[in-house]
Design a protein around this motif. Structure first.
Motif, PDB file in Angstrom:
ATOM      1  N   PHE A  59       0.879  -1.291   0.074  1.00 51.93           N
ATOM      2  CA  PHE A  59      -0.037  -0.006  -0.101  1.00 51.93           C
ATOM      3  C   PHE A  59       0.834   1.299  -0.153  1.00 51.93           C
ATOM      4  CE2 PHE A  59      -2.832  -3.373   1.430  1.00 51.93           C
ATOM      5  CZ  PHE A  59      -3.888  -3.075   1.287  1.00 51.93           C
ATOM      6  N   LEU A  60       0.547   2.165  -1.017  1.00 50.37           N
ATOM      7  CA  LEU A  60       1.120   3.466  -0.927  1.00 50.37           C
ATOM      8  C   LEU A  60       0.142   4.628  -0.282  1.00 50.37           C
ATOM      9  CD1 LEU A  60       2.096   1.597  -3.577  1.00 50.37           C
ATOM     10  CD2 LEU A  60       3.354   3.592  -3.727  1.00 50.37           C
ATOM     11  N   ILE A  61       0.752   5.087   0.885  1.00 49.53           N
ATOM     12  CA  ILE A  61       0.001   6.042   1.533  1.00 49.53           C
ATOM     13  C   ILE A  61       0.570   7.394   0.871  1.00 49.53           C
ATOM     14  CG2 ILE A  61      -0.475   7.230   3.755  1.00 49.53           C
ATOM     15  CD1 ILE A  61      -0.118   4.077   4.820  1.00 49.53           C
ATOM     16  N   ILE A  62      -0.276   8.241   0.606  1.00 49.47           N
ATOM     17  CA  ILE A  62      -0.145   9.530  -0.131  1.00 49.47           C
ATOM     18  C   ILE A  62      -0.892  10.751   0.697  1.00 49.47           C
ATOM     19  CG2 ILE A  62      -0.110  10.804  -2.445  1.00 49.47           C
ATOM     20  CD1 ILE A  62      -0.283   7.843  -3.687  1.00 49.47           C
ATOM     21  N   VAL A  75       1.949  15.734  -5.089  1.00 49.14           N
ATOM     22  CA  VAL A  75       2.111  14.955  -3.864  1.00 49.14           C
ATOM     23  C   VAL A  75       3.154  15.553  -3.057  1.00 49.14           C
ATOM     24  CG1 VAL A  75       3.123  12.774  -3.575  1.00 49.14           C
ATOM     25  CG2 VAL A  75       1.884  12.924  -5.360  1.00 49.14           C
ATOM     26  N   ARG A  76       2.766  15.643  -1.716  1.00 46.23           N
ATOM     27  CA  ARG A  76       3.750  16.046  -0.599  1.00 46.23           C
ATOM     28  C   ARG A  76       4.486  15.013  -0.021  1.00 46.23           C
ATOM     29  NH1 ARG A  76       1.026  18.922   4.483  1.00 46.23           N
ATOM     30  NH2 ARG A  76       0.150  17.018   4.410  1.00 46.23           N
ATOM     31  N   GLU A  77       3.818  13.835   0.185  1.00 46.63           N
ATOM     32  CA  GLU A  77       4.612  12.839   1.064  1.00 46.63           C
ATOM     33  C   GLU A  77       4.213  11.432   0.392  1.00 46.63           C
ATOM     34  OE1 GLU A  77       5.044  11.223   5.601  1.00 46.63           O
ATOM     35  OE2 GLU A  77       4.115  13.153   5.200  1.00 46.63           O
ATOM     36  N   VAL A  78       4.904  10.473   0.213  1.00 48.80           N
ATOM     37  CA  VAL A  78       4.492   9.086  -0.049  1.00 48.80           C
ATOM     38  C   VAL A  78       5.142   7.995   1.051  1.00 48.80           C
ATOM     39  CG1 VAL A  78       4.899   7.203  -1.788  1.00 48.80           C
ATOM     40  CG2 VAL A  78       4.513   9.538  -2.545  1.00 48.80           C
ATOM     41  N   THR A  79       4.271   7.266   1.470  1.00 45.59           N
ATOM     42  CA  THR A  79       4.960   6.200   2.467  1.00 45.59           C
ATOM     43  C   THR A  79       4.514   4.791   1.890  1.00 45.59           C
ATOM     44  OG1 THR A  79       4.629   7.717   4.482  1.00 45.59           O
ATOM     45  CG2 THR A  79       4.607   5.402   4.828  1.00 45.59           C
ATOM     46  N   ILE A  80       5.660   3.944   1.625  1.00 46.72           N
ATOM     47  CA  ILE A  80       5.292   2.735   1.082  1.00 46.72           C
ATOM     48  C   ILE A  80       5.084   1.772   2.665  1.00 46.72           C
ATOM     49  CG2 ILE A  80       6.444   3.356  -0.982  1.00 46.72           C
ATOM     50  CD1 ILE A  80       8.938   1.535  -0.023  1.00 46.72           C
ATOM     51  N   CYS A  81       4.171   0.573   2.373  1.00 44.73           N
ATOM     52  CA  CYS A  81       3.956  -0.294   3.195  1.00 44.73           C
ATOM     53  C   CYS A  81       3.620  -1.576   2.555  1.00 44.73           C
ATOM     54  CB  CYS A  81       2.619   0.095   4.006  1.00 44.73           C
ATOM     55  SG  CYS A  81       2.453   1.754   4.929  1.00 44.73           S
ATOM     56  N   PRO A  82       4.731  -2.228   2.412  1.00 48.09           N
ATOM     57  CA  PRO A  82       4.724  -3.642   1.821  1.00 48.09           C
ATOM     58  C   PRO A  82       3.889  -4.535   2.800  1.00 48.09           C
ATOM     59  CG  PRO A  82       7.063  -2.913   1.745  1.00 48.09           C
ATOM     60  CD  PRO A  82       6.283  -1.845   2.754  1.00 48.09           C
ATOM     61  N   VAL A  83       3.089  -5.522   2.202  1.00 48.24           N
ATOM     62  CA  VAL A  83       2.199  -6.397   2.861  1.00 48.24           C
ATOM     63  C   VAL A  83       2.952  -7.476   3.300  1.00 48.24           C
ATOM     64  CG1 VAL A  83       0.022  -7.755   2.741  1.00 48.24           C
ATOM     65  CG2 VAL A  83       0.038  -5.586   1.801  1.00 48.24           C
ATOM     66  N   LEU A  84       2.781  -7.852   4.543  1.00 47.25           N
ATOM     67  CA  LEU A  84       3.748  -8.792   5.217  1.00 47.25           C
ATOM     68  C   LEU A  84       2.770 -10.437   5.261  1.00 47.25           C
ATOM     69  CD1 LEU A  84       5.584  -7.433   8.269  1.00 47.25           C
ATOM     70  CD2 LEU A  84       6.393  -7.775   5.835  1.00 47.25           C
ATOM     71  N   LYS A  85       1.423 -10.177   5.365  1.00 51.27           N
ATOM     72  CA  LYS A  85       0.596 -11.235   5.825  1.00 51.27           C
ATOM     73  C   LYS A  85      -0.812 -10.697   5.417  1.00 51.27           C
ATOM     74  CE  LYS A  85      -0.248 -15.382   8.432  1.00 51.27           C
ATOM     75  NZ  LYS A  85       0.008 -16.204   9.332  1.00 51.27           N
ATOM     76  N   THR A  86      -1.478 -11.528   4.789  1.00 52.31           N
ATOM     77  CA  THR A  86      -3.058 -11.234   4.659  1.00 52.31           C
ATOM     78  C   THR A  86      -3.917 -12.405   5.127  1.00 52.31           C
ATOM     79  OG1 THR A  86      -2.341 -10.153   2.561  1.00 52.31           O
ATOM     80  CG2 THR A  86      -4.928 -10.809   3.049  1.00 52.31           C
ATOM     81  N   TRP A  87      -5.076 -12.061   5.909  1.00 53.91           N
ATOM     82  CA  TRP A  87      -5.981 -13.022   6.479  1.00 53.91           C
ATOM     83  C   TRP A  87      -7.474 -12.734   5.535  1.00 53.91           C
ATOM     84  CZ3 TRP A  87      -2.740 -10.464   9.491  1.00 53.91           C
ATOM     85  CH2 TRP A  87      -1.601 -11.147  10.442  1.00 53.91           C
ATOM     86  N   SER A  88      -7.969 -13.546   5.376  1.00 52.67           N
ATOM     87  CA  SER A  88      -9.496 -13.363   4.792  1.00 52.67           C
ATOM     88  C   SER A  88     -10.462 -14.307   5.051  1.00 52.67           C
ATOM     89  CB  SER A  88      -9.156 -13.713   3.289  1.00 52.67           C
ATOM     90  OG  SER A  88      -8.544 -14.803   2.785  1.00 52.67           O
ATOM     91  N   ILE A 121      -4.772   6.263  -0.769  1.00 50.70           N
ATOM     92  CA  ILE A 121      -4.080   4.713  -0.551  1.00 50.70           C
ATOM     93  C   ILE A 121      -4.231   4.111  -1.773  1.00 50.70           C
ATOM     94  CG2 ILE A 121      -4.062   2.517   0.557  1.00 50.70           C
ATOM     95  CD1 ILE A 121      -4.790   3.972   3.190  1.00 50.70           C
ATOM     96  N   VAL A 122      -3.027   3.664  -2.347  1.00 50.27           N
ATOM     97  CA  VAL A 122      -3.041   3.026  -3.610  1.00 50.27           C
ATOM     98  C   VAL A 122      -2.327   1.589  -3.212  1.00 50.27           C
ATOM     99  CG1 VAL A 122      -1.722   2.837  -5.758  1.00 50.27           C
ATOM    100  CG2 VAL A 122      -2.298   4.984  -4.845  1.00 50.27           C
ATOM    101  N   LYS A 123      -3.069   0.625  -3.681  1.00 50.11           N
ATOM    102  CA  LYS A 123      -2.787  -0.916  -3.674  1.00 50.11           C
ATOM    103  C   LYS A 123      -1.943  -1.249  -4.925  1.00 50.11           C
ATOM    104  CE  LYS A 123      -4.840  -5.564  -2.839  1.00 50.11           C
ATOM    105  NZ  LYS A 123      -5.978  -6.273  -2.509  1.00 50.11           N
ATOM    106  N   MET A 124      -0.841  -1.861  -4.702  1.00 48.84           N
ATOM    107  CA  MET A 124      -0.093  -2.095  -5.802  1.00 48.84           C
ATOM    108  C   MET A 124       0.625  -3.445  -5.925  1.00 48.84           C
ATOM    109  SD  MET A 124       3.434  -0.061  -6.793  1.00 48.84           S
ATOM    110  CE  MET A 124       4.708  -0.718  -7.817  1.00 48.84           C
ATOM    111  N   ARG A 125       0.577  -4.142  -6.913  1.00 47.32           N
ATOM    112  CA  ARG A 125       1.303  -5.387  -6.592  1.00 47.32           C
ATOM    113  C   ARG A 125       2.785  -5.417  -7.357  1.00 47.32           C
ATOM    114  NH1 ARG A 125      -3.925  -8.609  -8.369  1.00 47.32           N
ATOM    115  NH2 ARG A 125      -4.958  -8.991  -6.428  1.00 47.32           N
ATOM    116  N   TYR A 126       3.774  -5.988  -7.113  1.00 47.12           N
ATOM    117  CA  TYR A 126       5.129  -5.974  -7.825  1.00 47.12           C
ATOM    118  C   TYR A 126       5.869  -7.155  -7.480  1.00 47.12           C
ATOM    119  CZ  TYR A 126       6.489  -5.369  -2.574  1.00 47.12           C
ATOM    120  OH  TYR A 126       6.719  -5.911  -1.496  1.00 47.12           O
TER     121      TYR A 126
END
Length: 191
Positions: A117-120, A178-191, A154-159
């Motif tokens: 997730f990229l938080i902008i 754009v003033r600030e970008v924070t990247i948050c790689p996903v560690l684990k997903t539950w569904s 919030i942008v969801k991205m695959r890489y």
């Protein structure tokens, strides 16, 4: 389509029935006759015309590209061999250019395996649509959400490689809104 005796070519010459046999109807809302150049007749693999049976086959394949040749044959009252030959001719003539798979929500993930997730935060105002227009063509961007509160987007991205994620961050930082970008790689997903 016995229009050929009265139609005129782009050069204005009268068309004869012999000339009309070298025409190709173009599939559309209404059939239009497009002549082959006078110096050549259609070669093998080029379709001379699309008839009602071809249109029915195209309609069936448009509804369900996985329909079997036997099923199509049953629905249009033609043999499997005849249907197979017609489909092959339409593929060779590029009337049928391919078949697609559209995955549903429960389908397997295809493509890059990692998500982030990229938080902008933008510079102010209603700049979310400007930022979205800059990134929406990227194939790895899955979705984008405009938010109310301290975060703007919030942008969801695959890489596949972490470098792709960093390249997207650099691209976003290059956008004046754009003033600030924070990247948050996903560690684990539950569904």
């Amino acid at each position: 389509m016995e229009r050929a005796a009265t139609d005129r070519s782009p050069a204005g010459a009268r068309l004869t029935r012999a000339m009309a046999s070298r025409f190709v109807p173009v599939l559309g809302h209404s059939a239009e006759i497009i002549p082959f150049p006078a110096e050549r007749a259609p070669t093998q693999g080029e379709m001379k015309k699309i008839d009602d049976i071809d249109v029915k086959i195209l309609e069936i394949l448009s509804e369900d590209a996985r329909a079997s040749i036997s099923e199509i044959g049953r629905r249009i009252h033609k043999s499997r061999t005849a249907v197979e030959a017609r489909i092959a001719r339409m593929e060779q003539a590029h009337i049928i250019r391919g078949y697609r798979v559209i995955l549903g929500e429960q389908g397997p993930r295809v493509g890059p395996a990692n998500e982030a997730f990229l938080i902008i935060r933008h510079s102010g105002g209603s700049d979310c649509h400007i930022i979205w227009n800059e990134i929406k063509e990227y194939p790895n961007v899955v979705e984008c959400h405009s938010l109310f509160g301290p975060l703007d987007l919030i942008v969801k991205m695959r890489y596949a490689q972490f470098e792709e994620l960093m390249a997207m961050k650099e691209h976003l930082n290059g956008i004046s809104e754009v003033r600030e970008v924070t990247i948050c790689p996903v560690l684990k997903t539950w569904s």
